[in-house]
Structure formats: structure tokens, C-alpha cells
Scaffold this motif. Structure first.
Motif, PDB file in Angstrom:
ATOM      1  N   THR A  38       0.822  -1.209   0.000  1.00 23.25           N
ATOM      2  CA  THR A  38       0.000   0.000   0.000  1.00 23.25           C
ATOM      3  C   THR A  38       0.856   1.260   0.000  1.00 23.25           C
ATOM      4  OG1 THR A  38      -0.150  -0.121   2.405  1.00 23.25           O
ATOM      5  CG2 THR A  38      -1.947  -1.099   1.131  1.00 23.25           C
ATOM      6  N   PHE A  39       2.114   1.158   0.441  1.00 25.43           N
ATOM      7  CA  PHE A  39       3.010   2.312   0.426  1.00 25.43           C
ATOM      8  C   PHE A  39       4.424   1.831   0.150  1.00 25.43           C
ATOM      9  CE2 PHE A  39       2.414   0.845   4.740  1.00 25.43           C
ATOM     10  CZ  PHE A  39       3.700   0.654   5.193  1.00 25.43           C
ATOM     11  N   GLY A  40       5.244   2.718  -0.387  1.00 27.59           N
ATOM     12  CA  GLY A  40       6.624   2.376  -0.733  1.00 27.59           C
ATOM     13  C   GLY A  40       7.526   2.347   0.491  1.00 27.59           C
ATOM     14  N   PHE A  41       8.650   1.650   0.360  1.00 26.55           N
ATOM     15  CA  PHE A  41       9.617   1.552   1.440  1.00 26.55           C
ATOM     16  C   PHE A  41      10.350   2.870   1.613  1.00 26.55           C
ATOM     17  CE2 PHE A  41      13.931   0.647   2.940  1.00 26.55           C
ATOM     18  CZ  PHE A  41      13.646  -0.019   4.113  1.00 26.55           C
ATOM     19  N   LYS A  42      10.500   3.320   2.862  1.00 29.74           N
ATOM     20  CA  LYS A  42      11.274   4.511   3.186  1.00 29.74           C
ATOM     21  C   LYS A  42      12.316   4.104   4.211  1.00 29.74           C
ATOM     22  CE  LYS A  42       9.130   8.470   3.562  1.00 29.74           C
ATOM     23  NZ  LYS A  42       8.226   9.493   4.104  1.00 29.74           N
ATOM     24  N   ASN A  43      13.586   4.341   3.863  1.00 27.52           N
ATOM     25  CA  ASN A  43      14.648   3.861   4.741  1.00 27.52           C
ATOM     26  C   ASN A  43      14.783   4.648   6.038  1.00 27.52           C
ATOM     27  OD1 ASN A  43      15.733   6.172   3.718  1.00 27.52           O
ATOM     28  ND2 ASN A  43      17.663   5.272   3.090  1.00 27.52           N
ATOM     29  N   ASP A  44      14.193   5.827   6.124  1.00 29.27           N
ATOM     30  CA  ASP A  44      14.287   6.605   7.357  1.00 29.27           C
ATOM     31  C   ASP A  44      12.952   6.712   8.091  1.00 29.27           C
ATOM     32  OD1 ASP A  44      13.093   8.152   5.461  1.00 29.27           O
ATOM     33  OD2 ASP A  44      14.248   9.957   5.881  1.00 29.27           O
TER      34      ASP A  44
ATOM     35  N   LYS B  98      15.769   6.761  12.627  1.00 28.43           N
ATOM     36  CA  LYS B  98      16.060   8.201  12.601  1.00 28.43           C
ATOM     37  C   LYS B  98      17.476   8.495  13.090  1.00 28.43           C
ATOM     38  CE  LYS B  98      11.737   9.418  11.683  1.00 28.43           C
ATOM     39  NZ  LYS B  98      11.312  10.036  10.481  1.00 28.43           N
ATOM     40  N   SER B  99      18.400   7.533  12.945  1.00 29.06           N
ATOM     41  CA  SER B  99      19.741   7.695  13.477  1.00 29.06           C
ATOM     42  C   SER B  99      20.554   8.706  12.662  1.00 29.06           C
ATOM     43  CB  SER B  99      20.472   6.354  13.506  1.00 29.06           C
ATOM     44  OG  SER B  99      20.689   5.909  12.196  1.00 29.06           O
ATOM     45  N   VAL B 100      21.649   9.154  13.246  1.00 34.14           N
ATOM     46  CA  VAL B 100      22.542  10.099  12.600  1.00 34.14           C
ATOM     47  C   VAL B 100      23.204   9.435  11.398  1.00 34.14           C
ATOM     48  CG1 VAL B 100      24.634  11.488  12.929  1.00 34.14           C
ATOM     49  CG2 VAL B 100      22.947  11.329  14.746  1.00 34.14           C
ATOM     50  N   LEU B 101      23.551   8.151  11.524  1.00 34.79           N
ATOM     51  CA  LEU B 101      24.200   7.429  10.434  1.00 34.79           C
ATOM     52  C   LEU B 101      23.299   7.358   9.206  1.00 34.79           C
ATOM     53  CD1 LEU B 101      26.659   5.776   9.565  1.00 34.79           C
ATOM     54  CD2 LEU B 101      25.502   3.758  10.440  1.00 34.79           C
ATOM     55  N   THR B 102      22.013   7.091   9.405  1.00 40.05           N
ATOM     56  CA  THR B 102      21.075   7.028   8.291  1.00 40.05           C
ATOM     57  C   THR B 102      20.950   8.386   7.607  1.00 40.05           C
ATOM     58  OG1 THR B 102      19.837   5.330   9.458  1.00 40.05           O
ATOM     59  CG2 THR B 102      18.735   6.394   7.624  1.00 40.05           C
ATOM     60  N   LYS B 103      20.922   9.454   8.395  1.00 39.03           N
ATOM     61  CA  LYS B 103      20.840  10.792   7.814  1.00 39.03           C
ATOM     62  C   LYS B 103      22.092  11.122   7.011  1.00 39.03           C
ATOM     63  CE  LYS B 103      17.750  12.614  11.296  1.00 39.03           C
ATOM     64  NZ  LYS B 103      17.592  13.473  12.471  1.00 39.03           N
TER      65      LYS B 103
ATOM     66  N   ALA C 196      22.332  11.740   2.878  1.00 38.98           N
ATOM     67  CA  ALA C 196      22.832  13.017   2.380  1.00 38.98           C
ATOM     68  C   ALA C 196      24.082  12.865   1.525  1.00 38.98           C
ATOM     69  CB  ALA C 196      23.129  13.950   3.549  1.00 38.98           C
ATOM     70  N   LYS C 197      24.654  11.671   1.466  1.00 40.03           N
ATOM     71  CA  LYS C 197      25.922  11.447   0.744  1.00 40.03           C
ATOM     72  C   LYS C 197      25.743  11.662  -0.754  1.00 40.03           C
ATOM     73  CE  LYS C 197      29.804   8.402   0.250  1.00 40.03           C
ATOM     74  NZ  LYS C 197      30.606   9.519  -0.150  1.00 40.03           N
TER      75      LYS C 197
ATOM     76  N   VAL D 278      21.321   2.811  -1.023  1.00 30.76           N
ATOM     77  CA  VAL D 278      20.910   3.800  -0.027  1.00 30.76           C
ATOM     78  C   VAL D 278      19.399   3.759   0.162  1.00 30.76           C
ATOM     79  CG1 VAL D 278      20.722   6.278   0.406  1.00 30.76           C
ATOM     80  CG2 VAL D 278      22.887   5.310  -0.375  1.00 30.76           C
ATOM     81  N   LYS D 279      18.664   3.681  -0.935  1.00 32.68           N
ATOM     82  CA  LYS D 279      17.199   3.727  -0.877  1.00 32.68           C
ATOM     83  C   LYS D 279      16.616   2.574  -0.073  1.00 32.68           C
ATOM     84  CE  LYS D 279      13.170   3.951  -3.893  1.00 32.68           C
ATOM     85  NZ  LYS D 279      12.690   3.937  -5.283  1.00 32.68           N
ATOM     86  N   TYR D 280      17.212   1.377  -0.193  1.00 35.89           N
ATOM     87  CA  TYR D 280      16.668   0.207   0.478  1.00 35.89           C
ATOM     88  C   TYR D 280      17.502  -0.241   1.674  1.00 35.89           C
ATOM     89  CZ  TYR D 280      13.454   0.065  -3.359  1.00 35.89           C
ATOM     90  OH  TYR D 280      12.481   0.402  -4.269  1.00 35.89           O
ATOM     91  N   SER D 281      18.240   0.673   2.286  1.00 37.74           N
ATOM     92  CA  SER D 281      19.026   0.430   3.507  1.00 37.74           C
ATOM     93  C   SER D 281      20.007  -0.719   3.371  1.00 37.74           C
ATOM     94  CB  SER D 281      18.100   0.174   4.700  1.00 37.74           C
ATOM     95  OG  SER D 281      17.324   1.286   4.979  1.00 37.74           O
ATOM     96  N   LYS D 282      20.630  -0.848   2.223  1.00 38.59           N
ATOM     97  CA  LYS D 282      21.645  -1.872   1.999  1.00 38.59           C
ATOM     98  C   LYS D 282      23.052  -1.281   2.007  1.00 38.59           C
ATOM     99  CE  LYS D 282      18.563  -5.042   1.237  1.00 38.59           C
ATOM    100  NZ  LYS D 282      18.327  -6.073   2.236  1.00 38.59           N
ATOM    101  N   TYR D 283      23.170   0.048   2.040  1.00 42.42           N
ATOM    102  CA  TYR D 283      24.463   0.729   1.996  1.00 42.42           C
ATOM    103  C   TYR D 283      25.134   0.644   3.359  1.00 42.42           C
ATOM    104  CZ  TYR D 283      27.830   4.400   0.854  1.00 42.42           C
ATOM    105  OH  TYR D 283      28.978   5.104   0.603  1.00 42.42           O
ATOM    106  N   LYS D 284      26.355   0.135   3.383  1.00 39.30           N
ATOM    107  CA  LYS D 284      27.119   0.048   4.622  1.00 39.30           C
ATOM    108  C   LYS D 284      28.389   0.881   4.466  1.00 39.30           C
ATOM    109  CE  LYS D 284      24.443  -3.097   6.460  1.00 39.30           C
ATOM    110  NZ  LYS D 284      23.146  -2.608   6.091  1.00 39.30           N
TER     111      LYS D 284
END
Length: 152
Positions: free
Chosen positions: A19-25, A29-34, A38-39, A56-62
Motif C-alpha cells: 500500500t506504500f513504498g519503502f522509506k529507509n528513514d 532516525k539515526s545520525v548514520l542514516t541521515k 545526504a551522501k 541507499v534507498k533500500y538500507s543496503k548501503y554500509k
């Protein structure tokens, strides 16, 4: 059955729809995710840029915890995740810093932030990559001495 040979036509629609798209944040709400969101992915080709944006969009970026070794100059100067070539070598050879191919670079490296953060370290690693052009290094060194005389 889906494993039946030659049965490629689906007879029914998809069972579950999001019903809604994935949002990684949304919940993180951590500083690392922000910082990751922003990178700016610069110095890479279009395909590699899309891959990094998907991560980045799907929280796979390390992000990297410590610098990696550059495949060109063999120094530990690679500070960006999933990259194999350091910034100075990628600039000099005009290749993608992630895949190493001579593709069109979408966003070229910005040299100003590197000099404001680590002016000496960035320049020394750049000199290591320019092993064949020794005359260029001497002129840079003379220019640096001229700047020091002007400051004194």
C-alpha cells in the motif's frame, strides 16, 4: 504450477500489493542514516551511481569503518564504500572509482572539500598516484615554497 515447463503465462494477478513504498528513514532516525541519505555519489559512472542510490534507498548501503587499499596506487586511501580506486587515481586516470571502467563520469570529484579537510594528506596521496610525472611534482613543490615565503 510455476515449475511446469513452458508455463510462463500467469492466470491470476499478484496476491499481495504494497500500500506504500519503502522509506529507509521511516523508523530509523539515526545520525548514520541521515549521513548516508545526504551522501553525494561523485566520481562514478551512471550505472554505478544507480547501484549506490539503490543501496541507499533500500538500507543496503554500509559505510566503511576504515580506509581500503586502492588497486592502482596500493595505498590505503579509498574512503568511500564499494569503491576500489582512490579519488586522486580516479581523477588522474579518468575512470569510474567503483568499477574502474573508462565510462562517462556523471558527477566529477569536487577537489575543494578534499583540500579543506586534509589538505596535506590529499595532496601527498595525489603525488603517490602521479609517479611518472616527476617534473610536475617539482613544480608543485616549488609553488608550495613560494606560498610559504609569501605567508612569512
Amino acid at each position: 504450477m510455476s515449475s511446469q515447463k513452458g508455463n510462463v503465462a500467469r492466470s491470476r494477478p499478484q496476491k499481495h500489493q504494497n500500500t506504500f513504498g519503502f522509506k529507509n528513514d521511516r523508523f530509523d532516525k539515526s545520525v548514520l542514516t541521515k549521513k548516508i541519505n545526504a551522501k553525494l555519489h561523485d566520481g562514478v559512472c551512471q550505472h554505478c551511481k544507480e547501484v549506490l542510490e539503490w543501496r541507499v534507498k533500500y538500507s543496503k548501503y554500509k559505510p566503511l569503518s576504515k580506509p581500503k587499499k586502492c588497486v592502482k596506487c596500493l595505498q590505503k586511501t579509498v574512503k568511500d564504500s564499494y569503491h576500489v580506486i582512490c579519488r586522486p587515481c580516479a581523477c588522474q586516470l579518468e575512470v569510474c572509482a567503483k568499477c574502474g571502467k573508462k565510462e562517462d563520469i556523471v558527477i566529477p570529484f569536487n577537489k575543494e572539500p578534499g583540500k579543506t579537510e586534509n589538505g596535506e594528506n590529499d595532496q601527498s596521496s595525489h603525488r603517490r598516484c602521479k609517479r611518472n610525472e616527476e617534473s610536475d611534482d617539482d613544480s608543485d613543490f616549488a609553488g608550495d615554497l613560494g606560498d610559504l615565503d609569501a605567508v612569512d
